[in-house]
Design an enzyme around this catalytic site. Sequence first.
Site, PDB file in Angstrom:
ATOM      1  N   ASP A   1     -84.492  47.062   9.411  1.00  0.00           N
ATOM      2  CA  ASP A   1     -84.746  48.284  10.171  1.00  0.00           C
ATOM      3  C   ASP A   1     -86.214  48.662  10.024  1.00  0.00           C
ATOM      4  OD1 ASP A   1     -84.903  49.253   7.613  1.00  0.00           O
ATOM      5  OD2 ASP A   1     -83.377  50.784   7.846  1.00  0.00           O
TER       6      ASP A   1
ATOM      7  N   ASP B   1     -73.548  47.426  12.076  1.00  0.00           N
ATOM      8  CA  ASP B   1     -73.826  47.250  10.648  1.00  0.00           C
ATOM      9  C   ASP B   1     -73.249  48.402   9.845  1.00  0.00           C
ATOM     10  OD1 ASP B   1     -76.187  49.180   9.462  1.00  0.00           O
ATOM     11  OD2 ASP B   1     -76.444  48.852  11.611  1.00  0.00           O
TER      12      ASP B   1
ATOM     13  N   CYS C   1     -54.002  35.278   3.769  1.00  0.00           N
ATOM     14  CA  CYS C   1     -55.462  35.349   3.696  1.00  0.00           C
ATOM     15  C   CYS C   1     -56.014  34.096   3.008  1.00  0.00           C
ATOM     16  CB  CYS C   1     -55.901  36.598   2.935  1.00  0.00           C
ATOM     17  SG  CYS C   1     -57.701  36.772   2.811  1.00  0.00           S
TER      18      CYS C   1
ATOM     19  N   CYS D   1     -59.226  33.803   1.911  1.00  0.00           N
ATOM     20  CA  CYS D   1     -60.427  34.064   1.109  1.00  0.00           C
ATOM     21  C   CYS D   1     -60.227  33.573  -0.322  1.00  0.00           C
ATOM     22  CB  CYS D   1     -60.778  35.554   1.118  1.00  0.00           C
ATOM     23  SG  CYS D   1     -59.827  36.598  -0.011  1.00  0.00           S
TER      24      CYS D   1
ATOM     25  N   CYS E   1     -57.882  35.797  -2.550  1.00  0.00           N
ATOM     26  CA  CYS E   1     -56.443  35.699  -2.312  1.00  0.00           C
ATOM     27  C   CYS E   1     -55.891  34.328  -2.675  1.00  0.00           C
ATOM     28  CB  CYS E   1     -56.132  36.023  -0.854  1.00  0.00           C
ATOM     29  SG  CYS E   1     -56.263  37.786  -0.460  1.00  0.00           S
TER      30      CYS E   1
ATOM     31  N   HIS F   1     -63.092  39.620  -0.456  1.00  0.00           N
ATOM     32  CA  HIS F   1     -61.926  39.798   0.412  1.00  0.00           C
ATOM     33  C   HIS F   1     -62.252  40.689   1.606  1.00  0.00           C
ATOM     34  CE1 HIS F   1     -57.847  40.451   1.806  1.00  0.00           C
ATOM     35  NE2 HIS F   1     -58.163  41.738   1.863  1.00  0.00           N
TER      36      HIS F   1
END
Length: 376
Positions: A94, A286, A324, A326, A329, A355
């Site tokens: 930014d 964002d 899941c 990830c 998990c 996660h």
Amino acid sequence: MNAFSFKIIHQSCKSRARVGQIKTAHGVIDTPNFVTVGTNGTIKAIDSSLIQSLGLQLMFCNTYHLILQPGADIIEQCGGIHAFSNCSIPIITDSGGFQVFSLKYGSVHEELKSKGTKKNENSVLKITEDGVLFRSYRDGTPVLLTPETSIQAQKKIGADIIVSFDELPPYHTTPKKLYYSLERTHRWEQRSLEEHKKNPKHQGLYAVIHGGLDVELRKKSCEFLGKLPFDGYGIGGSLGKTRDDMVTMLQHVMPYVPTDKPNHLLGIGDIPSLEQCVPLGIDTFDSSHPTKAARHGLLFTKKGPMRLIKSGHATLQRPIEDDCTCLTCQKYTVAYLCHLFKAHEMTVLTLASIHNLHFMVNLMKDFRSKIMNDEV
């Protein structure tokens, strides 16, 4: 030749939602997409080597914080933000303009709650046509941030997408002050563009559409900035006191945002907002919400948020979500995560963040799939 480009792959027949691709020097960003926040050049609790494995395609870093620590010159000497942080995915910075607001009026929450009366004159020394004179929150050193110095700093940092310098007036500002702020922001953005054109460096420069909740000012901002050769458009400024305020404003304004370039809704990325804003044609969002929620023991699931500290979770021998994929998990149970959280073990902050970010990546994939099928 500029490495930055954008193309629309599919425009939904059901809404303004679209699937597109932003190409940068460090990779492709599929849109719509969620942009994770790495204020200081890192996602809190996540090592850089994990970022790409999570499927994240864009990270948002904060220019103001980076110029104060370690400094744009040091980042440049270390090869730019990608080499410095060992991050291989595209990065957006930014302008530092948000600090004009947050240092002078407090956080968004504080400003809305206090009706814009909170001021920190020790931090913001002066706001003039030239720019903003800050006092560093680290050592008290005066720092002058102008359109030119903001762009120069973002050049040294080396992000793939950079943002024009702007002012964010408070929600409770008067119509007259809002108008004058918009006019000055437009002048600042023109100066940002001129500075950028001196040395494009394969970076895409976004303008920021302002005007608060005044739809006519927003339209005026779209018209003014749309005539200038920016590479994309951020939607910033005050977005209202409630989500309904924001959505209503966007419903009126999005038809005036140029469609041949990408757009970004600054600072918004909670799931209910994504569900309402993706159909309006927003390309990227964002937010620090997913990682902040993770650090407070709030985990995202398809059935809604799960709080680790809840009766029954201490003995729950299953992953956060059975389907899941990830790392968290695949390897750990809710019971174990609950134990780590209660024991204040830092490991759980990483596992929970993994996660939640994985969830957000898949959520955006699902949005893109539905748009391609004209379901959104």
